[in-house]
Scaffold this active site. Structure first.
Site, PDB file in Angstrom:
ATOM      1  N   ASN A   1       0.863  -1.176   0.000  1.00 54.83           N
ATOM      2  CA  ASN A   1       0.000   0.000   0.000  1.00 54.83           C
ATOM      3  C   ASN A   1       0.894   1.219   0.000  1.00 54.83           C
ATOM      4  O   ASN A   1       1.391   1.656   1.039  1.00 54.83           O
ATOM      5  CB  ASN A   1      -0.908  -0.002   1.230  1.00 54.83           C
ATOM      6  CG  ASN A   1      -1.910  -1.130   1.165  1.00 54.83           C
ATOM      7  OD1 ASN A   1      -2.892  -1.052   0.429  1.00 54.83           O
ATOM      8  ND2 ASN A   1      -1.638  -2.205   1.901  1.00 54.83           N
ATOM      9  N   GLU A   2       1.106   1.751  -1.185  1.00 57.68           N
ATOM     10  CA  GLU A   2       2.004   2.893  -1.338  1.00 57.68           C
ATOM     11  C   GLU A   2       1.330   4.163  -0.815  1.00 57.68           C
ATOM     12  O   GLU A   2       0.108   4.181  -0.625  1.00 57.68           O
ATOM     13  CB  GLU A   2       2.369   3.046  -2.825  1.00 57.68           C
ATOM     14  CG  GLU A   2       3.050   1.836  -3.437  1.00 57.68           C
ATOM     15  CD  GLU A   2       4.501   1.640  -2.966  1.00 57.68           C
ATOM     16  OE1 GLU A   2       4.859   2.120  -1.876  1.00 57.68           O
ATOM     17  OE2 GLU A   2       5.276   0.991  -3.699  1.00 57.68           O
ATOM     18  N   PRO A   3       2.120   5.220  -0.558  1.00 62.42           N
ATOM     19  CA  PRO A   3       1.538   6.467  -0.064  1.00 62.42           C
ATOM     20  C   PRO A   3       0.338   6.894  -0.914  1.00 62.42           C
ATOM     21  O   PRO A   3       0.375   6.810  -2.145  1.00 62.42           O
ATOM     22  CB  PRO A   3       2.695   7.463  -0.203  1.00 62.42           C
ATOM     23  CG  PRO A   3       3.914   6.618  -0.053  1.00 62.42           C
ATOM     24  CD  PRO A   3       3.581   5.303  -0.677  1.00 62.42           C
TER      25      PRO A   3
ATOM     26  N   SER B   1      -2.593   5.400  -0.455  1.00 63.55           N
ATOM     27  CA  SER B   1      -3.578   4.311  -0.378  1.00 63.55           C
ATOM     28  C   SER B   1      -4.648   4.667   0.639  1.00 63.55           C
ATOM     29  O   SER B   1      -4.353   5.181   1.714  1.00 63.55           O
ATOM     30  CB  SER B   1      -2.900   3.010   0.063  1.00 63.55           C
ATOM     31  OG  SER B   1      -2.002   2.574  -0.908  1.00 63.55           O
TER      32      SER B   1
ATOM     33  N   THR C   1      10.048   2.130  -4.390  1.00 65.79           N
ATOM     34  CA  THR C   1       9.905   0.742  -3.949  1.00 65.79           C
ATOM     35  C   THR C   1      10.582  -0.190  -4.952  1.00 65.79           C
ATOM     36  O   THR C   1      11.286  -1.128  -4.586  1.00 65.79           O
ATOM     37  CB  THR C   1       8.408   0.368  -3.822  1.00 65.79           C
ATOM     38  OG1 THR C   1       7.814   1.267  -2.903  1.00 65.79           O
ATOM     39  CG2 THR C   1       8.213  -1.058  -3.371  1.00 65.79           C
TER      40      THR C   1
END
Ligand code: F6R
Length: 632
Positions: A155-157, A159, A174
Site C-alpha cells: 500500500n504505497e503512499p 492508499s 519501492t
C-alpha cells in the site's frame, strides 16, 4: 519508557536478532494457545529482508522445540504482478524457501495472492482472497514490515484507509529498493497485488518490525499525525498494534534523538554535545552564539541549571568539535597534541582499509585514503568481497566481446579459452530473469571489479602489492542472499591482519542493514580482532579501529571523532577515482532507493558535513570525510 509522543507502542531491542526472536515467540505462543483450545491460528505474513530472521527462528523452534504448524493458516500480504509463481523473486518462492518448506504446515492452509492471475479475473480473485480470510475468522496476528516511504504491504503512499486486496502500481522508490531481488530496476514488475489498508486494519493484532535504516520512517509513522501519505501512520488507529524495532531503527524517535525533550536524563559530555549541536542546527546559530535564552526555549533549561552558563557549555562543545578536525588522519608528525584524534608518536603507520565492495574505499573515504598515502604511511587495502553480483550482464558481455575480438585480432587459438568465452556468451544470451550466473560468468564479473579496484589503487599512488583481494566466501552464493559470516571468512581476515599488523584500521561501520554485505564484513573484522586480542598478539595493543560509513549514510555530526577536510581539488581527484569503477556507473543493479550515482552521493554527503561544521561556527571547508573510533 512510555512516551506520550509515541502514538503506537514501540519495543526496542538491541539487535534485529533479538527483535526477531521476540516476534517469533509471540507467534509461537499464539499457535500453542490455539492448539490447546483445538482451534486454528490465522497468521498474516510479510516478506522482504526484515522478517527473514524471524522465519529462521520459527523454523528453529519447529525443529528443536517441536513447534507444530498443523493448525496454522496463513495469508500473505502481497505478490509482484505479473510474475510466475515459482520465479525466484516471487513471494511464493520466498515463503517456501524461508518457512513453509521447513515446517509442517499443510499446503492447503497456505494462501498468497498469485502473480499468475489474469487481469480479467483479478477483481474476483481479490474478493475471494478477502472472503477466505473472513471464512476462517479473520487474521489473528498480522506481521508487517515497512517501506522507506511508509508503505505497509504494498500500500504505497496515498492508499486509502478503505482499500482492500487489489492490484496497485509500485512506487519508483519501492522498485528501486527491491531491485536487489531482480537483476536491475527495469526487471522489477511495475505492479503488485496487495492486501489493502482496511484488510490489514481488520487483523486482531499487528506486529510491525523494522531494523536499521528504517529509523526516519519509523519516527514519522509513530510520532507524527496520521496521514494516508504515510500508510504505516494509519496503524495509530489500530487497538492492538506494536512496533518491534532494533536500536538503530529507534535513533530518530524523540526519546532517543532528543531524550531531554522526552523526560529527565543524565547529562554526560556526549549527551551535552548532542543536545547543543541539535539546538544550534535547529536555531540556525553557530554554537558560540547560543544564549541562555536559547537553552531555555529549546528544552535545555535543565542543562543550564546543572552547568551554570551557556558560555561554558558552548565552549566545551565547540572545542570538542574543533578538535575532531584534522588534515592528518595518520597523526601529525612532530606534534604531540593531546586532543588530536590520532596518535603522533607512531609515524609512519601501517594502515589497513577494509573495503566491503571493490569501490567502498574510494567512495566513502577516498580523500583520507589519498591523504594517508601522500603522508608516507604504508597503506594497504583489503577488498573483502568480489562484488561480482553488481556487474550487469550487458557490462560483462562487452568484456567477453573484447576478449573474443582480442583472440581473433591476434590469431590466438586456444580451445579452452574459446570454450569458456562461447559458453559464457551463449549462457548470457539465453539467461532467464530468475537464473543465477554460472561460476565462470561470476568469476569474470569479479575480475572486472578487481581490475577497477587495482586501477584505483594505482591512481591513488599505492605501490604494487598493497592491495589484497579477500574474496570472502560468505559472499559467493551467486545470489543476492548471502551466507552468514563463517569460520573461513574469519580465518582469512585474521591471517591478513597478522601479516600487516596495522596501527590503524578503517572499516565500513554500517551497523544498520542487518542482512547487508557491509554488516557481515564489519562483523568479520570485529570477530577477527577479538580473537587476535584474546590470543594476546602484542601489536594489537597499538591498533586503533576507525569506522567510516558506506555510500548510504553519514554519522550524526555529534558522533564524529575525526573529521578529515578536503580542498576542492581533492574533491575532484576523489570524483575521478570513483569514475574508475565504470561497471558501477549509470545504473547499478543494487542501488537501493537512491537513484543518484555514487560519486554524487559521496560529494553531496562530504559537502553537507563540511557545511554543517561551518554552520556550527567552525572553519568551513569544501568537503569533510568523517570517522568514529571504535573501541573493540
Ligand atoms: C513485503 C511487504 C513490504 C515490505 C517492505 C519492507 O511482503 O509487504 O511492505 O515489508 O517493503 O521491505 P524490507 O523488509 O525488504 O525492507
Amino acid at each position: 519508557m512510555i512516551n506520550s509522543l509515541e502514538k503506537i507502542p514501540v519495543s526496542i531491542f538491541r539487535s534485529p536478532m533479538e527483535g526477531s526472536i521476540y516476534a517469533a515467540q509471540q507467534i509461537a505462543n499464539l499457535i500453542r494457545a490455539r492448539q490447546m483450545e483445538g482451534r486454528n491460528c490465522v497468521l498474516g505474513l510479510a516478506t522482504g529482508s526484515t522478517p527473514i530472521s524471524m522465519y529462521k527462528e520459527l523454523v528453529r523452534m519447529h525443529r528443536e522445540e517441536g513447534l507444530s504448524f498443523r493448525n496454522v493458516i496463513t495469508f500473505n500480504l502481497d505478490e509482484y504482478y505479473p510474475l510466475e509463481r515459482d520465479a525466484i523473486q516471487s513471494y511464493w518462492s520466498f515463503m517456501h524457501n524461508n518457512l513453509f518448506d521447513h515446517v509442517d504446515i499443510p499446503a492447503s492452509n497456505i494462501h498468497l495472492p498469485n502473480g499468475e492471475w489474469t487481469t480479467d479475473e483479478m477483481k474476483r480473485r481479490c474478493m475471494e482472497y478477502e472472503s477466505m480470510m473472513d471464512a476462517v475468522g479473520g487474521i489473528d496476528l498480522q506481521i508487517l514490515g515497512i517501506g522507506n516511504n511508509g508503505h505497509i504491504g504494498f500500500n504505497e503512499p496515498g492508499s486509502s484507509l478503505h482499500s482492500r486486496t487489489r492490484l496497485i502500481t509500485l512506487d519508483y522508490s519501492t522498485r528501486m529498493a527491491n531491485s536487489r531481488e531482480f537483476q536491475n530496476i527495469s526487471k522489477v514488475p511495475r505492479l503488485a497485488i496487495t492486501m489493502g489498508i482496511h484488510t490489514i486494519m481488520k487483523a486482531k493484532r499487528i506486529i510491525l518490525m523494522a531494523w536499521g535504516m528504517k529509523a526516519p520512517i519509523v519516527a514519522k509513522a509513530v510520532e507524527e499525525s496520521m496521514t494516508e501519505h504515510v500508510p504505516a501512520s494509519l496503524l495509530q488507529d489500530h487497538p492492538d498494534c506494536r512496533f518491534v524495532i532494533d536500536t538503530l531503527a529507534s535513533t530518530e524517535l524523540t526519546r532517543i534523538k532528543s531524550p531531554w525533550l522526552a523526560g529527565e536524563i543524565t547529562w554526560t559530555p556526549d549527551m551535552t554535545k548532542k543536545a547543543v549541536v541539535n539546538m544550534a542546527i535547529k536555531t540556525g546559530k553557530p554554537i558560540l552564539s547560543l544564549t541562555n535564552n536559547d537553552y531555555n526555549e529549546n528544552g535545555l533549561g535543565d542543562l543550564l541549571v546543572e552547568k551554570g552558563d551557556s558560555y561554558d557549555i558552548n565552549l566545551e562543545v565547540f572545542y570538542s568539535l574543533r578538535d575532531s578536525i584534522t588534515g592528518w588522519p595518520g597523526g601529525k608528525p612532530g606534534n604531540q597534541l593531546p586532543n588530536h584524534p590520532e596518535r603522533s608518536n607512531i609515524i609512519p603507520k601501517r594502515c589497513l582499509i577494509f573495503s566491503p565492495h571493490p569501490d567502498d574505499d574510494i567512495i566513502s573515504m577516498g580523500g583520507t585514503f589519498m591523504r594517508l598515502n601522500d603522508h608516507g604511511h604504508e597503506v594497504h587495502v583489503a577488498y573483502q568481497t568480489s562484488g561480482n553480483i553488481a556487474v550487469t550482464d550487458e557490462f560483462v558481455t562487452r568484456f567477453l566481446d573484447f576478449a573474443v575480438g582480442f583472440e581473433e585480432m591476434f590469431g590466438i587459438d586456444n580451445a579452452r579459452s574459446e570454450q569458456i568465452l562461447n559458453d559464457a556468451r551463449s549462457f548470457l544470451q539465453h539467461k532467464k530473469p530468475s537464473q543465477s550466473d554460472t561460476e565462470a560468468v561470476r568469476a569474470i564479473k569479479g575480475l572486472i571489479r578487481r581490475g577497477e579496484a587495482t586501477a584505483t589503487c594505482r591512481y591513488v599512488g599505492l605501490p604494487e602489492g598493497r592491495w589484497h583481494f579477500q574474496n570472502l566466501p560468505f559472499y559467493e552464493t551467486g545470489t543476492i542472499v548471502k551466507n552468514p559470516m563463517g569460520e573461513k571468512d574469519i580465518e582469512l581476515t585474521m591471517e591478513l591482519l597478522r601479516e600487516i599488523r596495522p596501527h590503524q584500521i578503517f572499516a565500513a561501520g554500517d551497523l544498520a542493514d542487518p542482512h547487508g554485505t557491509h554488516k557481515v564484513c564489519l562483523d568479520i573484522v570485529l570477530e577477527s580482532l577479538k580473537r587476535i586480542k584474546e590470543a594476546g598478539d602484542e601489536w594489537i595493543k597499538d591498533c586503533w579501529l576507525w569506522l567510516y560509513k558506506g555510500a548510504w549514510q553519514e554519522w550524526d555530526i555529534a558522533e564524529i571523532m575525526m573529521a578529515v577536510p578536503m580542498s576542492p581539488d581533492q574533491v575532484l581527484k576523489k570524483r575521478h577515482g570513483i569514475f574508475i569503477h565504470q561497471s558501477q556507473k549509470d545504473m547499478v543493479p543494487f542501488q537501493g532507493s537512491d537513484a543518484r550515482e555514487f560519486w554524487q552521493r559521496a560529494e553531496e554527503r562530504n559537502a553537507n558535513t563540511a557545511n554543517l561544521y561551518g554552520a556550527l561556527g567552525l572553519t568551513r571547508y569544501a568537503a569533510i570525510e568523517a570517522f568514529v573510533r571504535w573501541d573493540y
